[in-house]
Scaffold this motif. Structure first.
Motif, PDB file in Angstrom:
ATOM      1  N   MET A 250      11.218  32.572  51.197  1.00  0.00           N
ATOM      2  CA  MET A 250      11.258  31.105  51.240  1.00  0.00           C
ATOM      3  C   MET A 250       9.898  30.529  51.606  1.00  0.00           C
ATOM      4  SD  MET A 250      14.906  30.065  52.965  1.00  0.00           S
ATOM      5  CE  MET A 250      14.438  28.404  53.358  1.00  0.00           C
ATOM      6  N   LYS A 251       9.280  31.133  52.636  1.00  0.00           N
ATOM      7  CA  LYS A 251       7.972  30.654  53.111  1.00  0.00           C
ATOM      8  C   LYS A 251       6.895  30.892  52.056  1.00  0.00           C
ATOM      9  CE  LYS A 251       8.304  31.397  58.015  1.00  0.00           C
ATOM     10  NZ  LYS A 251       8.211  32.652  58.748  1.00  0.00           N
ATOM     11  N   GLN A 252       6.859  32.132  51.564  1.00  0.00           N
ATOM     12  CA  GLN A 252       5.794  32.544  50.650  1.00  0.00           C
ATOM     13  C   GLN A 252       5.788  31.718  49.376  1.00  0.00           C
ATOM     14  OE1 GLN A 252       5.981  36.726  49.630  1.00  0.00           O
ATOM     15  NE2 GLN A 252       4.335  36.516  48.120  1.00  0.00           N
ATOM     16  N   PHE A 253       6.986  31.429  48.844  1.00  0.00           N
ATOM     17  CA  PHE A 253       7.067  30.695  47.578  1.00  0.00           C
ATOM     18  C   PHE A 253       7.417  29.230  47.793  1.00  0.00           C
ATOM     19  CE2 PHE A 253       7.905  35.164  46.567  1.00  0.00           C
ATOM     20  CZ  PHE A 253       7.027  35.383  45.527  1.00  0.00           C
ATOM     21  N   ASN A 254       7.468  28.807  49.067  1.00  0.00           N
ATOM     22  CA  ASN A 254       7.757  27.424  49.407  1.00  0.00           C
ATOM     23  C   ASN A 254       9.070  26.933  48.786  1.00  0.00           C
ATOM     24  OD1 ASN A 254       7.222  25.054  50.712  1.00  0.00           O
ATOM     25  ND2 ASN A 254       5.887  24.230  49.103  1.00  0.00           N
ATOM     26  N   LEU A 255      10.146  27.653  49.086  1.00  0.00           N
ATOM     27  CA  LEU A 255      11.443  27.389  48.462  1.00  0.00           C
ATOM     28  C   LEU A 255      12.479  26.929  49.489  1.00  0.00           C
ATOM     29  CD1 LEU A 255      11.559  30.683  46.381  1.00  0.00           C
ATOM     30  CD2 LEU A 255      11.231  28.395  45.416  1.00  0.00           C
ATOM     31  N   GLY A 256      13.505  26.257  48.997  1.00  0.00           N
ATOM     32  CA  GLY A 256      14.675  25.935  49.817  1.00  0.00           C
ATOM     33  C   GLY A 256      15.610  27.132  49.847  1.00  0.00           C
ATOM     34  N   PRO A 257      16.756  26.968  50.535  1.00  0.00           N
ATOM     35  CA  PRO A 257      17.680  28.105  50.693  1.00  0.00           C
ATOM     36  C   PRO A 257      18.143  28.729  49.376  1.00  0.00           C
ATOM     37  CG  PRO A 257      18.330  26.258  52.084  1.00  0.00           C
ATOM     38  CD  PRO A 257      17.195  25.780  51.251  1.00  0.00           C
ATOM     39  N   ASN A 258      18.587  27.906  48.415  1.00  0.00           N
ATOM     40  CA  ASN A 258      19.101  28.475  47.173  1.00  0.00           C
ATOM     41  C   ASN A 258      18.009  29.135  46.343  1.00  0.00           C
ATOM     42  OD1 ASN A 258      21.827  27.989  47.504  1.00  0.00           O
ATOM     43  ND2 ASN A 258      21.721  25.938  46.626  1.00  0.00           N
ATOM     44  N   GLY A 259      16.826  28.473  46.294  1.00  0.00           N
ATOM     45  CA  GLY A 259      15.680  29.061  45.593  1.00  0.00           C
ATOM     46  C   GLY A 259      15.281  30.373  46.239  1.00  0.00           C
TER      47      GLY A 259
ATOM     48  N   THR B  18      15.268  33.851  44.250  1.00  0.00           N
ATOM     49  CA  THR B  18      14.025  34.607  44.119  1.00  0.00           C
ATOM     50  C   THR B  18      14.163  35.991  44.758  1.00  0.00           C
ATOM     51  OG1 THR B  18      12.793  32.538  44.115  1.00  0.00           O
ATOM     52  CG2 THR B  18      11.527  34.524  44.559  1.00  0.00           C
ATOM     53  N   SER B  19      14.860  36.069  45.897  1.00  0.00           N
ATOM     54  CA  SER B  19      15.100  37.370  46.534  1.00  0.00           C
ATOM     55  C   SER B  19      15.872  38.293  45.586  1.00  0.00           C
ATOM     56  CB  SER B  19      15.896  37.200  47.829  1.00  0.00           C
ATOM     57  OG  SER B  19      15.186  36.407  48.751  1.00  0.00           O
ATOM     58  N   LEU B  20      16.879  37.721  44.931  1.00  0.00           N
ATOM     59  CA  LEU B  20      17.679  38.508  43.993  1.00  0.00           C
ATOM     60  C   LEU B  20      16.827  38.951  42.799  1.00  0.00           C
ATOM     61  CD1 LEU B  20      20.712  39.353  43.981  1.00  0.00           C
ATOM     62  CD2 LEU B  20      21.107  37.471  42.378  1.00  0.00           C
ATOM     63  N   ASN B  21      15.925  38.063  42.334  1.00  0.00           N
ATOM     64  CA  ASN B  21      15.016  38.420  41.239  1.00  0.00           C
ATOM     65  C   ASN B  21      14.135  39.594  41.639  1.00  0.00           C
ATOM     66  OD1 ASN B  21      15.930  36.392  39.570  1.00  0.00           O
ATOM     67  ND2 ASN B  21      14.304  34.948  40.113  1.00  0.00           N
ATOM     68  N   LEU B  22      13.579  39.528  42.861  1.00  0.00           N
ATOM     69  CA  LEU B  22      12.695  40.598  43.337  1.00  0.00           C
ATOM     70  C   LEU B  22      13.458  41.919  43.409  1.00  0.00           C
ATOM     71  CD1 LEU B  22      10.808  38.619  46.130  1.00  0.00           C
ATOM     72  CD2 LEU B  22       9.839  39.466  43.973  1.00  0.00           C
ATOM     73  N   PHE B  23      14.694  41.845  43.880  1.00  0.00           N
ATOM     74  CA  PHE B  23      15.506  43.057  44.014  1.00  0.00           C
ATOM     75  C   PHE B  23      15.879  43.614  42.639  1.00  0.00           C
ATOM     76  CE2 PHE B  23      19.404  45.419  45.437  1.00  0.00           C
ATOM     77  CZ  PHE B  23      18.767  46.238  46.353  1.00  0.00           C
ATOM     78  N   ALA B  24      16.148  42.706  41.692  1.00  0.00           N
ATOM     79  CA  ALA B  24      16.548  43.139  40.340  1.00  0.00           C
ATOM     80  C   ALA B  24      15.449  43.951  39.660  1.00  0.00           C
ATOM     81  CB  ALA B  24      16.922  41.923  39.493  1.00  0.00           C
ATOM     82  N   THR B  25      14.179  43.635  39.994  1.00  0.00           N
ATOM     83  CA  THR B  25      13.078  44.371  39.364  1.00  0.00           C
ATOM     84  C   THR B  25      13.063  45.833  39.807  1.00  0.00           C
ATOM     85  OG1 THR B  25      11.517  43.829  41.133  1.00  0.00           O
ATOM     86  CG2 THR B  25      11.613  42.306  39.253  1.00  0.00           C
ATOM     87  N   LYS B  26      13.710  46.122  40.927  1.00  0.00           N
ATOM     88  CA  LYS B  26      13.743  47.502  41.425  1.00  0.00           C
ATOM     89  C   LYS B  26      15.116  48.127  41.240  1.00  0.00           C
ATOM     90  CE  LYS B  26      10.436  46.447  45.048  1.00  0.00           C
ATOM     91  NZ  LYS B  26      10.287  46.255  46.475  1.00  0.00           N
ATOM     92  N   PHE B  27      15.926  47.542  40.385  1.00  0.00           N
ATOM     93  CA  PHE B  27      17.317  47.969  40.363  1.00  0.00           C
ATOM     94  C   PHE B  27      17.524  49.351  39.762  1.00  0.00           C
ATOM     95  CE2 PHE B  27      21.915  47.461  40.225  1.00  0.00           C
ATOM     96  CZ  PHE B  27      22.091  46.921  41.484  1.00  0.00           C
ATOM     97  N   ASP B  28      16.562  49.792  38.938  1.00  0.00           N
ATOM     98  CA  ASP B  28      16.671  51.156  38.393  1.00  0.00           C
ATOM     99  C   ASP B  28      16.671  52.187  39.524  1.00  0.00           C
ATOM    100  OD1 ASP B  28      14.075  50.238  38.849  1.00  0.00           O
ATOM    101  OD2 ASP B  28      13.200  51.796  37.573  1.00  0.00           O
ATOM    102  N   GLU B  29      15.961  51.866  40.621  1.00  0.00           N
ATOM    103  CA  GLU B  29      15.952  52.781  41.777  1.00  0.00           C
ATOM    104  C   GLU B  29      17.332  52.830  42.431  1.00  0.00           C
ATOM    105  OE1 GLU B  29      12.699  51.905  44.514  1.00  0.00           O
ATOM    106  OE2 GLU B  29      11.453  51.406  42.772  1.00  0.00           O
ATOM    107  N   VAL B  30      17.977  51.669  42.505  1.00  0.00           N
ATOM    108  CA  VAL B  30      19.314  51.599  43.093  1.00  0.00           C
ATOM    109  C   VAL B  30      20.286  52.429  42.249  1.00  0.00           C
ATOM    110  CG1 VAL B  30      21.234  50.048  43.646  1.00  0.00           C
ATOM    111  CG2 VAL B  30      18.888  49.340  44.121  1.00  0.00           C
ATOM    112  N   ILE B  31      20.186  52.274  40.937  1.00  0.00           N
ATOM    113  CA  ILE B  31      21.062  53.030  40.028  1.00  0.00           C
ATOM    114  C   ILE B  31      20.824  54.533  40.222  1.00  0.00           C
ATOM    115  CG2 ILE B  31      21.555  53.524  37.586  1.00  0.00           C
ATOM    116  CD1 ILE B  31      22.652  50.819  38.329  1.00  0.00           C
ATOM    117  N   SER B  32      19.558  54.930  40.373  1.00  0.00           N
ATOM    118  CA  SER B  32      19.238  56.358  40.580  1.00  0.00           C
ATOM    119  C   SER B  32      19.888  56.895  41.848  1.00  0.00           C
ATOM    120  CB  SER B  32      17.732  56.577  40.692  1.00  0.00           C
ATOM    121  OG  SER B  32      17.098  56.074  39.569  1.00  0.00           O
TER     122      SER B  32
END
Ligand code: GDP
Ligand code: MG
Length: 264
Positions: free
Chosen positions: A75-84, A88-102
């Motif tokens: 929120m701080k880094q990207f200057n976002l409100g709660p929903n944003g 954005t947190s979910l977007n960041l996590f999705a980029t690493k989701f292949d690791e979760v699947i592994s």
């Protein structure tokens, strides 16, 4: 060899159960109850939390988005409100989701189910690119089903019920995965009324027409649309608080997983 819990042994992969529902429908509480049930019955479960903003969880998550993404920092880094911030947190996590699947693939032989909790605000998961990426990553690797949690006492009003069902309908068509209508909080209100409305659209129309403020022609057309939707659904009544319906829930998940195996 049997897995020791009486479950059929036809699959080697765990079934992924994505738990979605309106904020307050009881997803997190239900997750906790399901986890307790798996422990009691020696069902081998894995638990994942995808809500970056949750403060405390009643269950211990094996994989927790909060370990990887710090929602407040985002929120701080990207200057976002709660929903944003959550998105954005979910977007960041999705980029690493292949690791979760592994991680899950490595343990696949030792797991029956993976329970997935999603962010409080439903649309952040169901209407975001990252939600779609995560769902797709699961569904292309494991049998995957969606448990749509309904706040039963708050759906007793026909108009609210219909809105909720239309939302569930949109999720079915968006994910194209087996959907389980999970009527929660049956300790407060039984879901019998919902079963009757789903069984016979005329019963629903009669209930809805007693509400003068409602456009009856629209109700009638929509209830016909939903009649078709209900034919493709399974439903179960549960209480995350009393624990009623847990056996039925997992039975329904099994049936849905079989449907997945046949269809996908
Ligand atoms: P979420 O936002 O979907 O994760 O919902 P929560 O799990 O945080 O639950 C929202 C509220 O509903 C909490 O106050 C819970 O105690 C309550 N709740 C959840 N499940 C049940 C249930 O089966 N019965 C009753 N009576 N209350 C429930
Ligand atoms: Mg929650």
């Amino acid at each position: 060899p049997s897995s020791g819990n009486g479950l059929p042994n036809f699959r080697r992969k765990p079934v992924i159960i994505i738990v979605v529902g309106m904020a307050g429908s009881g997803k997190t509480t239900l997750m906790h109850r399901l986890v307790c049930h798996t422990h009691m019955r020696n069902i081998r479960g894995y638990v994942m939390n995808l809500d970056p903003a949750v403060m405390t969880l009643p269950y211990a998550a094996n994989i927790d988005i909060r370990d990887t993404v710090k929602y407040k920092e985002v929120m701080k880094q990207f200057n976002l409100g709660p929903n944003g911030g959550i998105l954005t947190s979910l977007n960041l996590f999705a980029t690493k989701f292949d690791e979760v699947i592994s991680v899950i693939e490595r343990r696949a032989d030792q797991l029956d189910y993976v329970l997935v909790d999603t962010p409080g605000q439903i649309e952040i998961f169901t209407w975001s690119a990252s939600g779609a990426i995560i769902t797709e990553a699961f569904a292309s690797t494991f049998p995957t089903v969606v448990a749509y949690v309904v706040d039963t006492p708050r759906s007793e009003d026909p108009t609210t019920f219909m809105s909720n069902m239309l939302y569930a309908c949109s999720i079915l068509y968006k994910t194209k995965l087996p959907l389980i209508l999970t009527f929660n909080k049956v300790d407060v209100a039984a879901h019998q009324f919902a079963l009757e409305w789903m069984e016979d659209f005329e019963t629903f129309q009669a209930a809805a027409s007693s509400d003068q403020s409602y456009t009856s022609t629209l109700t009638q057309s929509l209830s016909l649309v939903l009649d078709e939707f209900y034919n493709n659904l399974k439903s179960v009544g549960v209480s995350a608080v009393s624990g009623v319906g847990m056996e039925a829930f997992f039975k329904t998940v099994e049936a849905s997983a079989e449907e997945y195996m046949e269809t996908y």
